[in-house]
Design a protein around this motif. Sequence first.
Motif, short mmCIF file in Angstrom:
data_model
loop_
_atom_site.label_atom_id
_atom_site.label_comp_id
_atom_site.label_asym_id
_atom_site.label_seq_id
_atom_site.Cartn_x
_atom_site.Cartn_y
_atom_site.Cartn_z
N VAL A 175 -10.66 -1.56 -1.23
CA VAL A 175 -11.51 -1.27 -1.75
C VAL A 175 -11.52 0.33 -3.16
O VAL A 175 -11.26 0.15 -4.62
N PRO A 176 -10.74 1.09 -2.97
CA PRO A 176 -10.57 2.00 -3.50
C PRO A 176 -9.34 1.40 -4.75
O PRO A 176 -9.21 1.97 -6.20
N ALA A 177 -8.78 0.50 -4.66
CA ALA A 177 -7.60 -0.12 -5.21
C ALA A 177 -8.26 -0.72 -5.99
O ALA A 177 -7.97 -0.94 -7.69
N ALA A 178 -9.72 -1.46 -5.73
CA ALA A 178 -10.22 -2.73 -6.58
C ALA A 178 -11.11 -1.37 -7.55
O ALA A 178 -11.10 -1.72 -8.87
N MET A 179 -11.24 -0.68 -7.08
CA MET A 179 -12.01 0.59 -7.82
C MET A 179 -10.90 1.11 -9.22
O MET A 179 -11.17 1.37 -10.12
N LEU A 180 -10.03 1.36 -9.03
CA LEU A 180 -8.97 1.95 -9.57
C LEU A 180 -8.58 0.70 -10.63
O LEU A 180 -8.18 1.29 -12.02
N ALA A 181 -8.84 -0.05 -10.22
CA ALA A 181 -8.32 -1.87 -11.11
C ALA A 181 -9.27 -1.48 -12.37
O ALA A 181 -9.83 -1.53 -13.52
N ILE A 182 -10.89 -2.15 -11.86
CA ILE A 182 -11.59 -1.75 -12.73
C ILE A 182 -11.82 0.06 -13.42
O ILE A 182 -11.53 -0.50 -14.47
N GLY A 183 -11.80 0.43 -12.68
CA GLY A 183 -11.84 1.82 -13.68
C GLY A 183 -10.80 2.03 -14.70
O GLY A 183 -10.30 2.71 -16.11
N VAL A 187 0.29 -0.98 0.12
CA VAL A 187 0.01 -0.21 -0.04
C VAL A 187 0.65 1.14 0.04
O VAL A 187 0.61 2.37 -0.90
N GLY A 188 1.84 1.03 0.52
CA GLY A 188 2.86 2.39 0.95
C GLY A 188 3.45 2.65 -0.15
O GLY A 188 3.84 3.64 -0.90
N SER A 189 3.61 1.38 -1.15
CA SER A 189 4.33 1.56 -2.33
C SER A 189 3.44 2.06 -3.71
O SER A 189 3.96 3.08 -4.27
N GLY A 190 2.45 1.39 -3.75
CA GLY A 190 1.22 2.19 -4.29
C GLY A 190 1.02 4.12 -4.22
O GLY A 190 0.85 4.98 -5.17
N MET A 191 1.44 3.90 -2.72
CA MET A 191 0.96 5.59 -2.80
C MET A 191 1.99 6.22 -2.94
O MET A 191 2.00 7.44 -3.51
N GLY A 192 3.17 5.88 -2.97
CA GLY A 192 4.00 6.81 -3.38
C GLY A 192 4.60 6.72 -4.87
O GLY A 192 4.57 7.75 -5.44
N LEU A 193 4.62 5.41 -5.35
CA LEU A 193 4.37 5.78 -6.77
C LEU A 193 2.97 5.86 -7.91
O LEU A 193 2.83 6.84 -8.52
N GLY A 194 1.85 6.10 -6.84
CA GLY A 194 0.79 6.30 -7.78
C GLY A 194 0.73 7.66 -8.07
O GLY A 194 -0.10 7.91 -9.63
#
Length: 85
Positions: free
Chosen positions: A68-76, A3-10
């Motif tokens: 939840v937001p990660a899944a929404m992002l993946a679908i979007g 999650v931290g890596s995703g927040m850093g790279l996102g």
Amino acid sequence: FLVGSGMGLGPSVASLYVTEVSPSFVRGTYESFIQIATCLGLMGALFIEIPVKEIVGWWRVCFWVSVVPAAMLAIGMKFCAESPH
């Protein structure tokens, strides 16, 4: 860690994508929204942590809330425009 890596790279990847696909007259506005959303997400994570820190295994609650937001992002992402590059 994930999650931290995703927040850093996102935010940097999202800004790059927005720069490539948005029209030039609204480019700065869209990038500002990315920064605002990142800050609101960090504040939301802090507010979620306050009530759940009393629960045994609280990190599991925080993890599943972040799914939840990660899944929404993946679908979007499936419906996003292709990047010109």
